[in-house]
Design an enzyme around this catalytic site. Structure first.
Site: not given
Length: 376
Positions: A128, A150, A192, A233, A243, A247, A254, A258, A273
């Site tokens: 956890r 993330k 990026e 960032k 987000e 954000r 993207h 994506h 990417h």
């Protein structure tokens, strides 16, 4: 007293009692044992890395951990985007448990964005929640994926659809390791970097236009670009950790990108990417211009810069193509920013003037994609 090297640049991420530092500089992998022993005394460490990065950089890290008296175990996964799947997550989790690491111990991600996302998700769910340290070894990971918490894996339905927000306790960005990257990998990460200028810092984008060669060569220009990106960032993450607001601006390029990755089935020989993001940002600006939101000059300027550094900027630049409009629209429909079935894009009013556009007309997106495919 700080054990950080004096030449190290520190960028704080302010999240209350979960705040942490990003350390940027030379030799941070070799000194990581001393750094971790000082900041997290007595912790055991599970190093998650891939076969390529592990061969290059894990021995120096392990020597430092041993010298600092920290018990450690290496967990090696295959390189590439295909590693971000349930089967590999299960393997990593099983090895962490089999080595009897406790909740207070550390999962350390040594690698690029794939390893960071996978290891971070494992850290979030084992017992956890375990300790987590990011040690990004690609430019893309140093300026983007290692910062902000993330974590996750991909699904057959789309990229990064399964995961959690889980902040690291420390990020160590060793700039020396970037010299081992191929030119293609470094360029992909540079997309990026450029993104931060395109979102809300036109001065930084102008600086990149003038100094990009220095970023590629290394030294102070590279450190400046990485630190500026991380500060940008960190500021956004501090305002909007999960987000729910601005954000989402960090996803400039993207949504399109994506979809392109899905179209190539995450085949890194065809498209990685950062390359997908580069094309996606160019599409976002062209789409913005088509909608009358920004000038064609702005779209041409940002596209010209990415093209100058050697990044792909058109759908036609993807080997083997990207399929048809229907396939791209299906992938866009699975984007994480979709809300109540409505499409959300990050669009632009100019260089450094990006914004969140909600409820974008799917017919307009479809028409734009049809035109963009015809450009090739």
């Amino acid at each position: 007293m700080s054990t950080d090297a004096p030449e190290t640049t520190r960028v704080p991420v302010a999240l209350g009692d979960r705040s942490y530092d990003i350390l940027i500089g030379s030799g941070l992998i070799a000194s990581a044992g001393a750094t971790l022993a000082a900041r997290f005394p007595g912790r055991a460490v599970a190093i998650v890395t891939d076969q390529t990065v592990g061969t290059l950089h894990a021995p120096a890290l392990e020597a430092g951990l041993a010298a600092a008296g920290l018990r450690h175990h290496r967990i090696t996964v295959p390189p590439g985007e295909a590693t971000k799947r349930f089967a590999m997550l299960e393997e990593v989790v099983d090895q962490i448990l089999s080595h009897r690491l406790e909740r207070g111990d550390i999962v350390l991600a040594l690698g690029g964005g794939v390893v960071g996302d996978l290891a971070g998700f494992a850290a979030a769910i084992v017992r956890r929640g375990m300790g987590f340290v990011q040690m990004p070894t690609s430019l893309l990971a140093q300026v983007d994926s290692s910062v902000g918490g993330k974590t996750g894996i991909n699904s057959r339905h789309g990229k990064n659809l399964i995961g959690a927000f889980y902040q690291p306790g420390l990020v160590l960005a060793d700039t020396d390791v970037l010299d081992t990257l191929s030119t293609r990998e470094f360029r992909a990460g540079y997309a990026e970097v450029a993104k931060y200028g395109l979102i809300d810092d036109p001065g930084f984008f102008g600086w990149l236009e003038a100094n990009w060669r220095g970023v590629f060569q290394g030294g102070k220009d590279r450190v400046h670009a990485i630190a500026t990106s991380c500060r940008a960032k960190a500021a956004v993450v501090a305002r909007d950790e999960t987000e729910t607001g601005d954000r989402a601006l960090l996803n400039l390029g993207h949504t399109f990108g994506h979809a392109l990755e899905a179209a190539t089935r995450y085949d890194g020989t065809r498209l990685v990417h950062g390359e997908a993001v580069a094309i996606g940002m160019c599409q976002a600006f062209r789409f913005s211009a088509k909608l009358g939101l920004c000038s064609g000059d702005a779209a041409e300027r940002m596209t010209a810069h990415l093209k100058t550094v050697g990044l792909p900027t058109e759908l036609a630049h993807v080997p083997g193509g990207v399929g048809d409009v229907d396939g791209l629209m299906a992938a866009i429909g699975q984007d994480k920013k979709v809300a109540r079935g409505k499409l959300t894009f990050i669009l632009a009013r100019g260089i450094g003037q990006s914004f969140i556009a909600k409820d974008v007309d799917p017919a307009a997106v479809r028409a734009f994609l049809a035109e963009d495919l015809a450009r090739g």
